[in-house]
Design a protein around this motif. Structure first.
Motif, mmCIF file in Angstrom:
data_model
loop_
_atom_site.group_PDB
_atom_site.id
_atom_site.type_symbol
_atom_site.label_atom_id
_atom_site.label_comp_id
_atom_site.label_asym_id
_atom_site.label_seq_id
_atom_site.Cartn_x
_atom_site.Cartn_y
_atom_site.Cartn_z
ATOM 1 N N LEU A 175 2.085 -3.592 -15.740
ATOM 2 C CA LEU A 175 1.249 -4.725 -16.126
ATOM 3 C C LEU A 175 0.790 -5.551 -14.926
ATOM 4 N N LYS A 176 1.673 -5.755 -13.966
ATOM 5 C CA LYS A 176 1.312 -6.545 -12.794
ATOM 6 C C LYS A 176 0.226 -5.868 -11.964
ATOM 7 N N LEU A 177 0.133 -4.558 -12.074
ATOM 8 C CA LEU A 177 -0.904 -3.812 -11.365
ATOM 9 C C LEU A 177 -2.213 -3.787 -12.133
ATOM 10 N N VAL A 178 -2.117 -3.638 -13.440
ATOM 11 C CA VAL A 178 -3.301 -3.391 -14.267
ATOM 12 C C VAL A 178 -3.993 -4.675 -14.720
ATOM 13 N N LEU A 237 -4.298 3.935 -7.601
ATOM 14 C CA LEU A 237 -3.520 3.277 -6.551
ATOM 15 C C LEU A 237 -2.516 4.261 -5.971
ATOM 16 N N ASP A 238 -2.148 4.033 -4.716
ATOM 17 C CA ASP A 238 -1.061 4.804 -4.104
ATOM 18 C C ASP A 238 0.264 4.170 -4.509
ATOM 19 N N THR A 242 2.932 8.900 -4.473
ATOM 20 C CA THR A 242 1.859 9.611 -5.166
ATOM 21 C C THR A 242 0.517 9.014 -4.767
ATOM 22 N N LYS A 243 -0.342 9.839 -4.213
ATOM 23 C CA LYS A 243 -1.672 9.383 -3.797
ATOM 24 C C LYS A 243 -2.602 9.272 -4.999
#
Length: 383
Positions: A175-178, A237-238, A242-243
């Protein structure tokens, strides 16, 4: 600033429990006052009462010491793995609440006992042996084990429930990323799809939180009025080696009773699926009651975390509900539409103002997990 919300026509019990208060502590002091009042009116000797209290506190301290010694004999086999090779950590862990406090109380209790009781050394030694025997028997038969309520309160206060770890993992890892990038992704989607999502009040990730933890991988199987439409542009996102890891949300069209189509971004909270899987695995030793309690705590903890997150403000909607069973096959779509209607009525200018922080179970509209704002269940039988 005031805002309008739809309320259920009938009062229903809250789904999410509030944090426990101090009523048990107040009740304890109330009983203490009653006991002192009764002793005073029965004209009992205060010297006798002092002797009894001293003996009892001496027994408690000896019992705590014995319990710590028994635990110490187990922990010496785990010094390296559990206590990082520190014997001082072992001693502190076994003698609760603290070594100095415990030693002081034990010394004071023994001195008071010797001063109040005019007994020979042999009789004093015999009494101490009997106290030790009673305490050891109590430990051996688990007569002093904390109750389920006490264990639950300890875990909640120290954030040691499964639910706390799952809620934080869900927030930090997803959630903090999206959420901070969600509205930009919606704008990008609208430019390519003729402004399909026109109502900015619903530019949020609607997170479904069934307290039963029963989650469908295909939302249309849960409710035929919820139909997959398209995906938002993927966020890449990296992460953790995982790239270009891809994060993607789906847009659904929801058919109302008036056959009108409503579009929104909706998905389940995956950690609830983990709780359900744990309850189905015997090796997890996780009962249905445990699952229900942890699901409720997960919803509450997640709401508290998101409420404190400034970057996620106004980008999510938590929809907590109880499954209706087989009584209403379109219960879920109705619940989502109810939230959409509420968002159309709410004034989001309050999100730009500086308000004093409130508790999670308050009247904050964009969380909807309070006594007044909680999505009401359509069931009348509770759990």
């Amino acid at each position: 600033m005031s805002h309008e919300t739809e309320r259920p026509s009938t009062q229903t019990p809250p789904i999410i429990p509030k944090p426990r208060g101090k009523r048990a502590h107040y009740a304890t002091w109330g009983f203490i006052v009653l006991c002192v009042f009764a002793l005073y009116h029965m004209e009992q000797s205060w010297h006798h009462a002092a002797e009894f209290l001293t003996f009892y506190f001496t027994a408690l301290q000896i019992g705590a010491l014995l319990r710590g010694v028994c635990n110490f004999l187990e922990e010496i086999w785990h010094v390296q793995s559990r206590h990082r090779s520190s014997w001082w950590r072992v001693v502190n862990a076994c003698l609760s609440p603290s070594l100095r406090c415990h030693a002081l109380l034990l010394l004071v209790s023994i001195c008071a006992y010797m001063a109040l009781f005019s007994e020979t050394r042999l009789q004093l030694f015999l009494n101490l042996i009997l106290v030790c025997l009673c305490q050891l028997l109590s430990f051996a038969f688990w007569l002093q084990s904390p109750s389920a309520v006490e264990m639950s309160e300890i875990c909640e206060k120290n954030n040691r429930n499964v639910a706390h770890g799952l809620a934080w993992s869900y927030y930090v890892g997803y959630l903090k990323l999206v959420l901070p990038r969600l509205k930009d992704l919606i704008s990008e989607f609208n430019r390519a799809n003729n402004n399909l999502l026109t109502c900015k009040e619903t530019w949020k990730l609607h997170i479904l939180l069934p307290v039963s933890c029963e989650i469908y991988d295909d939302l249309q199987k849960a409710d035929s009025h919820i139909q997959y439409w398209k995906d938002l542009p993927a966020l890449q996102l990296d992460r953790a080696g995982t790239k270009w890891r891809s994060y993607k949300q789906s847009i659904y069209k929801i058919v109302g009773e008036d056959k009108k189509l409503n579009y929104c971004i909706v998905e389940y909270a995956p950690p609830l699926q983990s709780l359900y899987a744990m309850s189905q695995d015997e090796s997890a030793a996780f009962s249905r009651e445990d699952r229900l309690e942890q699901a409720q705590l997960f919803c509450r903890t997640l709401g508290e975390i998101l409420q404190r997150s400034k970057e996620c403000m106004g980008c999510y909607r938590l929809i907590v509900y109880e499954d209706s069973g087989d009584s209403d096959s379109h219960f879920l779509s109705k619940e989502i539409l109810r939230h959409i209607r509420q968002q159309h009525l709410e004034e989001y200018t309050m999100c730009e103002e500086n308000h004093e922080p409130t508790s999670f179970l308050s009247t904050e509209p964009n969380i909807m997990i309070s006594d007044s704002e909680l999505p009401g269940s359509l069931r009348s039988d509770g759990f």
